[in-house]
Design an enzyme around this catalytic site. Structure first.
Site, short mmCIF file in Angstrom:
data_model
loop_
_atom_site.label_atom_id
_atom_site.label_comp_id
_atom_site.label_asym_id
_atom_site.label_seq_id
_atom_site.Cartn_x
_atom_site.Cartn_y
_atom_site.Cartn_z
N GLU A 33 1.00 -1.25 0.48
CA GLU A 33 0.23 -0.27 0.05
C GLU A 33 0.94 1.94 -0.08
OE1 GLU A 33 -2.59 0.50 -0.33
OE2 GLU A 33 -3.35 2.49 0.30
N SER A 80 36.35 17.51 17.60
CA SER A 80 35.98 16.29 18.68
C SER A 80 35.61 16.73 19.64
CB SER A 80 37.53 15.47 18.18
OG SER A 80 37.99 15.78 18.35
N LEU A 81 36.44 15.53 20.50
CA LEU A 81 35.50 15.33 21.71
C LEU A 81 36.99 14.30 22.54
CD1 LEU A 81 32.18 14.25 22.16
CD2 LEU A 81 32.85 16.15 22.47
N GLU A 112 24.93 10.89 26.84
CA GLU A 112 23.81 10.34 25.79
C GLU A 112 24.74 9.35 25.48
OE1 GLU A 112 24.18 13.97 22.93
OE2 GLU A 112 23.38 15.31 24.61
N LYS A 114 27.12 7.36 22.98
CA LYS A 114 28.60 8.20 21.82
C LYS A 114 28.05 7.08 21.14
CE LYS A 114 32.41 9.83 20.98
NZ LYS A 114 33.44 8.99 19.76
N GLU A 172 25.17 12.06 13.80
CA GLU A 172 25.56 10.45 13.59
C GLU A 172 25.07 10.05 12.01
OE1 GLU A 172 28.75 11.67 15.28
OE2 GLU A 172 29.27 9.26 14.38
N CYS A 408 67.93 -2.18 6.20
CA CYS A 408 66.50 -2.02 5.89
C CYS A 408 65.97 -3.63 5.29
CB CYS A 408 66.04 -1.06 5.35
SG CYS A 408 64.51 -0.31 4.45
N CYS A 411 64.43 -1.57 1.68
CA CYS A 411 65.90 -1.01 -0.13
C CYS A 411 67.41 -1.35 0.85
CB CYS A 411 65.82 0.83 0.41
SG CYS A 411 66.55 1.23 2.02
N CYS A 432 65.11 4.83 -0.42
CA CYS A 432 63.51 3.81 -0.11
C CYS A 432 62.38 3.78 -0.27
CB CYS A 432 64.05 3.79 1.77
SG CYS A 432 62.81 2.70 2.46
S1 IVH Z 1 29.06 16.65 20.33
C1 IVH Z 1 32.00 19.96 19.42
N1 IVH Z 1 27.50 13.65 21.10
O1 IVH Z 1 32.15 11.36 18.78
C2 IVH Z 1 31.71 18.37 19.50
N2 IVH Z 1 29.15 14.06 19.55
O2 IVH Z 1 34.81 12.40 19.06
C3 IVH Z 1 30.47 17.73 19.84
N3 IVH Z 1 29.66 11.83 18.74
O3 IVH Z 1 32.85 13.31 15.59
C4 IVH Z 1 30.27 16.09 19.62
N4 IVH Z 1 27.78 10.31 19.57
O4 IVH Z 1 30.26 12.69 16.12
C5 IVH Z 1 28.34 14.80 20.14
N5 IVH Z 1 26.19 11.89 21.35
C6 IVH Z 1 27.04 12.36 20.28
C7 IVH Z 1 27.86 11.64 19.99
C8 IVH Z 1 29.19 12.69 19.09
C9 IVH Z 1 28.84 10.35 18.26
C10 IVH Z 1 30.67 11.31 17.71
C11 IVH Z 1 30.93 13.10 16.96
C12 IVH Z 1 32.31 13.33 16.83
C13 IVH Z 1 33.03 12.22 17.46
C14 IVH Z 1 33.78 12.81 18.61
#
Ligand code: IVH
Length: 677
Positions: A33, A80-81, A112, A114, A172, A408, A411, A432
């Site tokens: 459907e 990144s974190l 949250e 990850k 993500e 090595c 080489c 090398c």
């Molecule tokens: S917050 C300023 N929350 O982890 C940084 N990141 O190491 C904001 N990731 O590339 C990131 N789950 O893609 C945040 N609940 C979450 C996450 C998350 C996965 C990934 C994110 C980032 C990486 C950082």
């Protein structure tokens, strides 16, 4: 009913069925459907092209392939974190946050999962999804809008009301475990390659040039934050409220998120999610804690590439035991010889591992690893698997020790090991082939010249057939030379040439980094570029001048001098410039005669309003230099909240300790007003 009314009705119905399916996992109509509604809409849109719209569910099936992805600069970088691996590190994080905010009471956090997928950013204009991109290097990513449109639970139009004119949603893309299993069995039936884990499957699917392929892959999106917003009706106060708001607009957010208090609350959450981990529908590699209060987040700011207000608490790496079949020796970019364990295949951390690093000769001795041993292998996330230890009880009588070769293996040049170094190196340099290959791969890598498609298989062939010896040779490649290589059709050759051509426009920092000078990483390359502004300045500087650059000490200065003293290297640089590699040269930031000329500063702790990068830029623009460690040569230590051992050392050495306000006075002695714009 007019066609346009029917189209509107069908779109609303289909999106509602999508929602019931993805959000509530409770479809109310049979697939047949749904397909009928979908086809009716497709037919109507085909018959009335003026009714086409980018937010129509029919746009989810993908469109004609593109030759390559466009790069897009992120308006707000995707950082990144920092990671925590122990309870102590989490407690320390909570303390840093409290100290940074001067808070006495317990702090509220948003905790949250990850997600173990790929970070993307989605742009909504007036509630309509208009563009999306991958994270890339955090500053520039690839535009994958057509592919993202195919992600089933990603709203093409926001629901509800009150969404801003401009909304960048960060989150993500991943594949559910159940979908991954189904996809792999389909791949197997079709005789096609299976994916190693859901993350790789999601990554491979999202980066398809043909979005119709992506449409056939079951991807999901989860939002965890925002980038730029413009026109939010009311600024939410907390991150939790922000996620609630996103959710009310139909954006999927993690159901497992929770608001918790204090370090104890964080650790409780970690244990709780850890226990649920295997029953979650998707893979996670830890949890993320974020200071919930958004104003507080802003106050804490960022250190280098990661926020101070958030941290990822990772799950421990997975371990497995297997047999060590042999030890190979790999030659790296700088000639470093790395012993690599050849293993009986073992499944660990979501993938089958057949190789693991043994780091260096000393590590092999220390762990007493012998060929024939049963070893414990560890793999965490995307990190290279490593041999952790030997199960000595299981050692066979004929186990043999590993001996580092004296020549090595690639080489034949002699292997040397400096007295104070753990690393043995091939002395062949760019003679090398192994070093040449690694140097080329580094040159082409994402954060360097970013030549897409120049992977290890290709570099291997280019070097082995003597077509390419130096990075400059890449810019001399033509289609004819390329299509003679294995597995290189004319189309891929053209794509590669286009990528090489595109790489010609770069930045000075990327170019310096791409040269692969020992001890000159991305940050140092950026510092050098900012300080000197022009390449010739760096090439001609003596060690003393180089050491005026922030964070450049005697070792790095010497590596730079040695590199540019080598006529061969100068020649490659000149050839690259002659081939058309260009960047915008800038003004040197180091103001000669500025108020801080010749002064060395060390930054420690959290300053009230300046980030580390800002403070560094201010000091440099006044002619000063920032160094990473306190010594007798340090003139000032700039201390902020939670300053640690550097402050102690400064006190011991009797070095002037100043705060941010004093720093500003010092750099701006006339007290001129700065133009805030
Ligand atoms: S917050 C300023 N929350 O982890 C940084 N990141 O190491 C904001 N990731 O590339 C990131 N789950 O893609 C945040 N609940 C979450 C996450 C998350 C996965 C990934 C994110 C980032 C990486 C950082």
């Amino acid at each position: 009913m007019s066609a346009s009314e029917r189209v509107r009705e069908l779109r609303a119905q289909i999106e509602e069925h999508n929602r019931l399916y993805y959000e509530l996992d409770a479809p109310t109509i049979p697939d047949a459907e749904y397909d009928r509604l979908f086809r009716e809409l497709q037919d109507l849109e085909a018959a009335n092209p003026d009714l086409a719209s980018p937010d129509s569910p029919t746009q989810r099936v993908g469109s004609a392939p593109v030759a390559q992805f466009r790069s897009v600069a992120h308006r707000v970088p995707m950082l990144s974190l920092n990671n925590a691996f122990s309870d102590e590190e989490v407690v320390a994080f909570d303390r840093r946050v409290r100290d940074g905010l001067g808070a006495k009471d317990e702090i509220s956090y948003s905790a949250e999962p990850k997600f173990d997928g790929l970070a993307v950013t989605l742009t909504y204009e007036s509630g309509v999804f208009v563009a999306g991109a991958t994270r890339g290097d955090g500053f520039t990513g690839e535009e994958v809008t057509a592919n993202l449109r195919t992600v089933g639970n990603l709203p093409l139009r926001l629901r509800g009301e009150g969404w801003p004119r401009l909304l960048e949603v960060r989150g993500e893309v991943l594949m559910l475990r159940s979908d991954f299993v189904r996809l792999n069995s389909r791949q197997r039936e079709k005789g096609e390659k299976e994916f190693v884990n859901p993350r790789n499957a999601a990554a491979g699917s999202l980066r398809q040039l043909d979005s119709r392929v992506t449409a056939g892959r079951p991807l999901r999106f989860f939002a965890y934050g925002v980038g730029v917003t413009d026109g939010l009706p009311a600024q939410p106060e907390t991150h939790s409220d922000l996620l609630d708001l996103l959710s009310s607009w139909g954006l999927p957010v993690a159901g497992e998120r929770r608001r918790v208090n204090g370090a104890a609350g964080l650790l409780e959450y970690y244990v709780d999610i850890g226990a649920k981990r295997s029953s979650l529908p998707f893979d996670i590699d830890g949890v993320v804690y974020k200071l919930d209060n958004l104003a507080g987040q802003e106050r804490l700011g960022f250190v280098s590439r990661a926020p101070r207000f958030a941290i990822a608490h990772k799950f421990p790496a997975e371990e497995a035991t297997t047999k060590l079949l042999g030890v190979d020796v790999q030659v790296g970019r700088t000639g470093a010889l790395t012993p690599v364990a050849r293993l009986a295949p073992v499944f660990v951390g979501g993938v089958t591992v057949t190789n693991a690093t043994l780091h260096n000769e000393d590590e092999v001795r220390r762990k007493d690893v012998r060929i024939g041993d049963t070893v414990v292998v560890r793999r965490a996330g995307d990190v290279i698997p490593e041999v952790v230890r030997v199960v000595t009880e299981l050692r066979p009588a004929d186990a043999t020790s590993f001996v580092m070769p004296t020549d090595c293996p690639v080489c034949g040049s002699s292997v040397v090991r400096a007295e104070d170094e753990a690393v043995a190196r091939c002395s062949g340099g760019l003679y090398c082939p192994a070093q040449r290959k690694q140097a080329l791969l580094h040159f082409a890598s994402r954060r360097a010249m970013d030549i897409e498609g120049l992977g290890d298989k290709l570099v291997e062939q280019l070097v082995d057939t003597h077509v390419v010896r130096t990075p400059a040779d890449l810019y001399k490649l033509g289609v004819t030379a390329l299509i003679e290589l294995e597995r290189m059709a004319e189309k891929s050759a053209m794509n590669l040439l286009a990528a090489i051509e595109k790489s010609k426009r770069t930045t000075l920092a990327r170019f310096i980094y791409a040269l692969g000078i020992r001890n000159v990483g991305e940050t140092t390359a950026k510092d050098l570029a900012r300080h000197f502004g022009v390449l010739d300045g760096i090439m001609m500087a003596d060690e003393e001048q180089l050491m005026r650059v922030s964070d450049v000490g005697p070792v790095v200065a010497q590596c730079l001098r040695q590199f540019f003293a080598e006529p061969h290297n100068i020649e490659v640089v000149e050839q690259l410039r002659a081939a058309g590699v260009t960047w915008e040269e800038g003004e040197p930031t180091a103001a000669p005669g500025g108020p801080a000329t010749g002064k060395v500063f060390v930054l420690t702790g959290t300053l009230p309003s300046l980030t580390r990068d800002d403070a560094k830029a201010l000091i440099e623009s006044a002619g000063g230099k920032v160094s990473g460690s306190v010594s007798k040569k340090t003139d000032y230590v700039v201390a902020g909240a939670e300053a640690g051992s550097k402050l102690e050392k400064a006190e011991q050495l009797g070095i002037a300790i100043i705060d941010e306000a004093q720093l500003r006075d010092l750099l701006n002695p006339e007290g001129e007003m700065r133009d805030e714009n």
